[in-house]
Design a protein around this motif. Structure first.
Motif, PDB file in Angstrom:
ATOM      1  N   GLN A 285       2.090 -25.336 -35.186  1.00  0.00           N
ATOM      2  CA  GLN A 285       1.416 -26.640 -35.216  1.00  0.00           C
ATOM      3  C   GLN A 285       0.462 -26.743 -36.405  1.00  0.00           C
ATOM      4  N   ALA A 286      -0.240 -25.650 -36.709  1.00  0.00           N
ATOM      5  CA  ALA A 286      -1.168 -25.665 -37.848  1.00  0.00           C
ATOM      6  C   ALA A 286      -0.409 -25.841 -39.156  1.00  0.00           C
ATOM      7  N   LEU A 287       0.726 -25.178 -39.304  1.00  0.00           N
ATOM      8  CA  LEU A 287       1.526 -25.330 -40.518  1.00  0.00           C
ATOM      9  C   LEU A 287       2.029 -26.763 -40.669  1.00  0.00           C
ATOM     10  N   VAL A 288       2.501 -27.330 -39.574  1.00  0.00           N
ATOM     11  CA  VAL A 288       3.003 -28.707 -39.610  1.00  0.00           C
ATOM     12  C   VAL A 288       1.895 -29.681 -39.972  1.00  0.00           C
ATOM     13  N   LYS A 289       0.727 -29.495 -39.387  1.00  0.00           N
ATOM     14  CA  LYS A 289      -0.397 -30.388 -39.651  1.00  0.00           C
ATOM     15  C   LYS A 289      -0.784 -30.359 -41.124  1.00  0.00           C
ATOM     16  N   LYS A 290      -0.815 -29.174 -41.708  1.00  0.00           N
ATOM     17  CA  LYS A 290      -1.145 -29.061 -43.130  1.00  0.00           C
ATOM     18  C   LYS A 290      -0.100 -29.774 -43.990  1.00  0.00           C
ATOM     19  N   ALA A 291       1.171 -29.512 -43.707  1.00  0.00           N
ATOM     20  CA  ALA A 291       2.229 -30.099 -44.531  1.00  0.00           C
ATOM     21  C   ALA A 291       2.243 -31.615 -44.435  1.00  0.00           C
ATOM     22  N   MET A 292       2.133 -32.125 -43.235  1.00  0.00           N
ATOM     23  CA  MET A 292       2.204 -33.577 -43.066  1.00  0.00           C
ATOM     24  C   MET A 292       1.009 -34.277 -43.687  1.00  0.00           C
ATOM     25  N   SER A 293      -0.132 -33.569 -43.797  1.00  0.00           N
ATOM     26  CA  SER A 293      -1.292 -34.176 -44.455  1.00  0.00           C
ATOM     27  C   SER A 293      -1.078 -34.328 -45.954  1.00  0.00           C
ATOM     28  N   LEU A 294      -0.105 -33.597 -46.501  1.00  0.00           N
ATOM     29  CA  LEU A 294       0.174 -33.658 -47.940  1.00  0.00           C
ATOM     30  C   LEU A 294       1.296 -34.623 -48.288  1.00  0.00           C
TER      31      LEU A 294
END
Length: 686
Positions: A285-294
């Protein structure tokens, strides 16, 4: 590059939508998080319980192994009971390796079936054979006949399929024609994809998993490039298989998954840890959140005021690893920088007052195999320089001094104060596009005194400074990034892309100066202050650049504790395969096929062998991916039967069916027989 819209911005690759039950994957959907149960599938109650636990922590797709027909039959009751518990909206996936009959049973009960093309109705005996074109065509026809019934049944029932290639389980046919390569992985998947398409079936997702992040990254990139050429736009499931546990498992996963997400690739992910499955989900979930914020729209590539850095290509070959050639730099007798040297580690001291304690910590014998080769200190005045020089002069074999100069310090004042340094130092200073004269002055005095200048800048500023670089040459220069946000004009910067842009500008300027990868507050993504977030940021930025062949010095400046920062740096270097400082473990996550407790076994073997620097051990719960995934491991510990262990040297089994109570000692004896054992150093007081 044809594998992504831009290597400098995060522009998501557009795919067609694949429905996994009620959950859409690809298209405009968010990146989906999935995990896998670890129970025996025939223990229906335990599998339902684990599925519920995963759903309750936010897992969106749940995979369950179905190694045989009886296990596949159990999926019917598991699906019914899971739905009755209120989770009918969460799809279940059957994991199939060897048996088409199990797949044909499973597709009746769950929303998706994953097949491993290297195992599914195929051969993996490591046989050496020359395949003529006619032989190869016959093998493909056999595959078509074996796989088509599953495709047709999935099409009828509205199911989806995942073609899940594993680096460790390529078929003999693929291995003999393509070798153990990313291209072999891609062709293995495309063979099955073409069969699906021949029946008009497009509800397929693809994956290219490996325990080596570098191989995994290259394989996914190559797959997308091949699909683009063929006009295909299937979604991708991302994962680093056999990543291991703890910090190492999270780092490896972040390097592989994160670097691809930041390139806009990936529609669903799993973080494979040798831990209880519920612990995989928060990391994913943390990886997804970072990527989607970019994520940025494609219009970014033309609307950006920094359009010259939004081209779709740079000089890096994304499909084959090659380290960037750099000018050698003799920082010290023990820590030279250069193309044949491992990346050097720099850590930050919290302050000048804290520097003596930091030096004492870094001199600990416990850090002998993971030395901090430079210590970074903020310098605001000439008196600060003099104070640091006195502290270093009193220390025994201190690391290289890396002095971060305030922009307000004039070159003449720094030059005068630097005379107190008895050993060469690195002077770090930021330079903007109008700083040509200060740059020339700093280069002149640092070189005159045998010091090195680290130039912190951005790709755009460097374009203005570039005319001065040819006359300066590369001697005793290092480049690093000063501000990712300013580098590409992004409100939410893509730090990896900002470093790539800097390297591309260096190439255009003809500079081969070394690159320093700095993990700072400015390179964090999404602003989460937690340790997990900081760890993932460090792994993605440093690891992805190292896997592209970039980076000669690294620093993890988001960790206030110097020994902790050193440990994280070395763990990231090890995860990227850039610098080995301890035993390397390839450990698969648990699943229903596992024949022993992977978590306790991995921890137990690590406790006995963790001092064997440079030795690679594979701990595998079963044979599914065992020998192949261990191809580059020195030794393997693999479940052969309940309570029995098989020991491997490379991918060759040398001892069969050893009672598990004897297996640890037999493994150590095997390591000794091959001359790779040494006793651990005595534990000393801190």
């Amino acid at each position: 590059m044809s594998y992504c819209a831009s290597r400098f911005h995060t522009v998501r690759r557009l795919t067609h939508e694949v429905m996994v039950g009620q959950v859409g994957v690809g298209g405009v959907n968010p990146v989906r998080v999935q995990s896998m149960t670890t129970s025996d599938t025939q223990d229906i109650a335990a599998t339902v319980k684990q599925s519920i636990a995963l759903a309750e922590v936010g897992c969106e797709i749940i995979r369950i192994t179905a190694p045989n027909v009886p296990a596949a039959k159990c999926l019917k009751d598991i699906r019914e009971q899971f739905s009755a518990a209120g989770f009918g909206h969460i799809p279940l996936v059957a994991d199939i390796h060897f048996l088409p009959s199990a797949a044909m049973e499973a597709v009746e009960h769950v929303e998706k079936v994953r097949v491993n093309p290297g195992n599914y109705a195929d051969k993996k005996k490591f046989a050496v054979k020359e395949y003529s074109d006619s032989d190869y065509d016959l093998e493909l026809q056999r595959l078509h006949e074996s796989f088509s019934p599953l495709v047709l049944r999935a099409k009828t029932l509205g199911r989806s399929l995942r073609i899940g290639t594993n680096h460790g389980s390529l078929s003999d046919r693929i291995m003999n024609r393509y070798g153990d390569t990313p291209l072999g992985m891609v062709e293995s998947a495309l063979e099955f994809l073409r069969i699906g398409e021949s029946h008009g079936f497009k509800q397929m997702i693809l994956s290219m998993k490996s325990s080596n992040p570098k191989v995994m990254i290259e394989a996914y990139r190559l797959l997308v490039e091949h699909m683009n050429r063929a006009g295909m736009n299937y979604p991708l499931h991302l994962g680093v298989t056999e990543a291991g546990d703890g910090e190492d498992g999270r780092i490896k996963s972040a390097i592989g998954i994160g670097s691809l997400l930041y390139d806009g690739l990936g529609d669903t992910i799993r973080v494979s840890l040798t831990e209880d499955s519920v612990y995989e989900v928060p990391v994913a979930q943390a990886l997804v959140k970072k990527a989607m914020s970019l994520w940025q729209p494609p219009s970014t590539l033309t609307a950006s005021p920094f359009a010259r850095f939004t081209a779709t290509a740079d000089a890096i070959d994304p499909f084959h690893f090659s380290r960037r050639p750099v000018q050698s730099l003799p920082l010290s007798a023990t820590a030279p920088v250069g193309p044949e040297q491992p990346p050097r580690v720099i850590v930050r001291a919290a302050s000048i007052d804290a520097l003596p304690e930091t030096l004492t910590q870094l001199a600990s014998p416990r850090l002998a195999d993971t030395p901090a080769e430079g210590v970074l200190i903020a310098i605001d005045s000439a008196s600060d320089l003099q104070a640091v020089a006195r502290i270093l002069a009193a220390a025994t074999q201190p690391p290289i001094a890396v002095l971060e100069l305030s922009a307000s310090l004039a070159p003449a004042a720094v030059a005068a104060a630097s005379e107190d340094f008895k050993s060469p130092a690195i002077f770090l200073r930021s330079f903007g596009e109008d700083d040509v004269e200060p740059l020339l002055s700093f280069v002149e005095f640092t070189r005159a005194r045998g010091h090195t200048l680290a130039i912190a800048t951005t790709a755009c500023a460097l374009a203005s400074l570039a005319p001065a670089l040819p006359a300066l040459g590369d001697d005793r220069l290092i480049f690093t990034l000063s501000n990712p946000a300013a580098s590409l004009g992004n409100a939410h910067p893509h730090p990896t892309g900002a470093y790539r842009a800097l390297v591309e500008q260096l190439r255009l300027a003809g500079s081969r100066a070394p690159l320093w990868i700095r993990n700072t507050a400015a390179t964090t993504v999404h602003g989460d202050p937690s340790f997990l977030s900081r760890l993932l940021d460090a792994a993605i930025l440093t690891g992805s650049l190292l896997c592209d062949g970039l980076g000669d010095l690294v620093s993890i400046e988001t960790e206030a504790d110097a020994p902790r920062a050193t440990k994280v740096a070395y763990n990231v270097l090890q995860g990227a395969g850039a610098r080995i400082s301890k035993t390397e473990f390839v450990a698969c996550p648990s699943c229903g096929r596992t024949l022993f407790d992977l978590q306790t076994t991995t921890q137990r073997i690590r406790a006995q062998t963790g001092h064997l620097k440079g030795v690679k051990l594979a701990i595998m719960g079963c044979i599914v991916n065992g020998p192949g995934e261990m191809a580059d491991a020195d030794f393997g510990y693999v479940g052969g039967a309940p309570g029995k262990i098989n020991l491997y040297v490379g991918k060759t089994c040398v001892q069969y069916n050893i009672p598990q109570v004897e297996a640890d000692a037999r493994l150590i004896s095997l390591i000794k027989e091959h001359g790779k054992w040494f006793d651990p150093a005595p534990v000393t007081a801190p």
